[in-house]
Design a protein around this motif. Sequence first.
Motif, PDB file in Angstrom:
ATOM      1  N   GLU A  30     -24.891   2.079 -22.240  1.00 45.98           N
ATOM      2  CA  GLU A  30     -25.529   1.305 -23.300  1.00 45.98           C
ATOM      3  C   GLU A  30     -24.866  -0.045 -23.552  1.00 45.98           C
ATOM      4  O   GLU A  30     -25.478  -0.924 -24.143  1.00 45.98           O
ATOM      5  N   ASN A  31     -23.627  -0.240 -23.131  1.00 43.51           N
ATOM      6  CA  ASN A  31     -22.946  -1.509 -23.356  1.00 43.51           C
ATOM      7  C   ASN A  31     -22.912  -2.409 -22.119  1.00 43.51           C
ATOM      8  O   ASN A  31     -22.199  -3.403 -22.101  1.00 43.51           O
ATOM      9  N   TYR A  32     -23.677  -2.083 -21.073  1.00 41.56           N
ATOM     10  CA  TYR A  32     -23.560  -2.826 -19.820  1.00 41.56           C
ATOM     11  C   TYR A  32     -23.987  -4.285 -19.959  1.00 41.56           C
ATOM     12  O   TYR A  32     -23.512  -5.148 -19.215  1.00 41.56           O
ATOM     13  N   ALA A  33     -24.861  -4.595 -20.915  1.00 39.85           N
ATOM     14  CA  ALA A  33     -25.339  -5.976 -21.070  1.00 39.85           C
ATOM     15  C   ALA A  33     -24.204  -6.920 -21.430  1.00 39.85           C
ATOM     16  O   ALA A  33     -24.272  -8.120 -21.135  1.00 39.85           O
ATOM     17  N   ASP A  34     -23.167  -6.417 -22.054  1.00 40.95           N
ATOM     18  CA  ASP A  34     -22.021  -7.250 -22.431  1.00 40.95           C
ATOM     19  C   ASP A  34     -20.845  -7.079 -21.475  1.00 40.95           C
ATOM     20  O   ASP A  34     -19.740  -7.547 -21.758  1.00 40.95           O
ATOM     21  N   PHE A  35     -21.079  -6.420 -20.366  1.00 40.45           N
ATOM     22  CA  PHE A  35     -20.009  -6.120 -19.412  1.00 40.45           C
ATOM     23  C   PHE A  35     -19.854  -7.296 -18.451  1.00 40.45           C
ATOM     24  O   PHE A  35     -20.429  -7.320 -17.370  1.00 40.45           O
ATOM     25  N   GLY A  36     -19.082  -8.293 -18.868  1.00 42.85           N
ATOM     26  CA  GLY A  36     -18.916  -9.489 -18.063  1.00 42.85           C
ATOM     27  C   GLY A  36     -17.462  -9.823 -17.827  1.00 42.85           C
ATOM     28  O   GLY A  36     -16.550  -9.131 -18.295  1.00 42.85           O
ATOM     29  N   PHE A  37     -17.239 -10.874 -17.081  1.00 39.86           N
ATOM     30  CA  PHE A  37     -15.882 -11.337 -16.778  1.00 39.86           C
ATOM     31  C   PHE A  37     -15.956 -12.822 -16.443  1.00 39.86           C
ATOM     32  O   PHE A  37     -17.044 -13.415 -16.381  1.00 39.86           O
ATOM     33  N   THR A  38     -14.822 -13.422 -16.234  1.00 46.17           N
ATOM     34  CA  THR A  38     -14.733 -14.842 -15.907  1.00 46.17           C
ATOM     35  C   THR A  38     -13.976 -15.023 -14.600  1.00 46.17           C
ATOM     36  O   THR A  38     -12.955 -14.372 -14.375  1.00 46.17           O
ATOM     37  N   VAL A  39     -14.492 -15.890 -13.740  1.00 44.48           N
ATOM     38  CA  VAL A  39     -13.748 -16.313 -12.558  1.00 44.48           C
ATOM     39  C   VAL A  39     -13.155 -17.683 -12.859  1.00 44.48           C
ATOM     40  O   VAL A  39     -13.891 -18.629 -13.138  1.00 44.48           O
ATOM     41  N   ARG A  40     -11.846 -17.768 -12.830  1.00 40.58           N
ATOM     42  CA  ARG A  40     -11.152 -19.033 -13.134  1.00 40.58           C
ATOM     43  C   ARG A  40     -10.598 -19.619 -11.838  1.00 40.58           C
ATOM     44  O   ARG A  40      -9.675 -19.071 -11.230  1.00 40.58           O
ATOM     45  N   ALA A  41     -11.171 -20.732 -11.413  1.00 42.15           N
ATOM     46  CA  ALA A  41     -10.740 -21.398 -10.184  1.00 42.15           C
ATOM     47  C   ALA A  41      -9.705 -22.471 -10.524  1.00 42.15           C
ATOM     48  O   ALA A  41      -9.941 -23.320 -11.384  1.00 42.15           O
ATOM     49  N   HIS A  42      -8.573 -22.425  -9.831  1.00 44.29           N
ATOM     50  CA  HIS A  42      -7.468 -23.342 -10.085  1.00 44.29           C
ATOM     51  C   HIS A  42      -7.376 -24.391  -8.985  1.00 44.29           C
ATOM     52  O   HIS A  42      -7.744 -24.126  -7.824  1.00 44.29           O
ATOM     53  N   ASP A  43      -6.831 -25.541  -9.327  1.00 38.23           N
ATOM     54  CA  ASP A  43      -6.452 -26.485  -8.286  1.00 38.23           C
ATOM     55  C   ASP A  43      -5.185 -25.950  -7.594  1.00 38.23           C
ATOM     56  O   ASP A  43      -4.663 -24.898  -7.964  1.00 38.23           O
TER      57      ASP A  43
END
Length: 223
Positions: free
Chosen positions: A197-210
């Motif tokens: 039921e909570n999958y819609a908020d199941f996210g993450f961030t990809v942070r690309a660095h120099d």
Amino acid sequence: MILATTLLALNGCDGATSTLQTAGPAARVIADLWWAMLVGAVLIFMLVMALVVLAFVRRSPDVAADERGQVRVWIIALGLAFPMVVLAVLLGFGLVIGERLLPRDDVTVVQVSAQGQRWVWTFSYADAPGRVTEDILHIPAGQPVDVSITTADVIHSFWVPRLAGKLDAIPGRSNVLRIEADAPGDYQGLSAEFSGENYADFGFTVRAHDAAGWADFIAGETE
């Protein structure tokens, strides 16, 4: 009317999870395939609409009597040959795109691991043993990254729309997805698989660095 509707729909294809606002090579070839399929679909749709219109147009007796010619034009040429050619071109283009998305051997590839679990993504790094992050995947910009994807419970789905396609996280196995970011920045990731039921908020961030930022991360100097 068709053009206006298409343009209106395309106005919604933007934002942090847009597959058309690409920020990496894999996402670009996927977007190219999307555009090719859109063009093919529009061509076939226009043909069908033309046939619908012609069905209501009164034809002269001479044209109506030319049954053999009508069969050649409408059934063989437009009804069979045209759709088959369009679909064959799209199939060939899709196969080429799929081959280009395969993770080839490359000495510059960075290896990371991603594990989905309701409701957190955990990431680890081959270049930094013991380093683990939650809900933020750190990668170097401008360099290919192979993400080994698995799950600790049910099936999830790893997807960063602006960087690459979607790949499922399946219990008991590891699937590899290659991603790459053109420039440093944050890219929104999500799980496009119903897993509760909570999958819609199941996210993450990809942070690309120099280069400097990635070196600092590997050295443990940044979170």
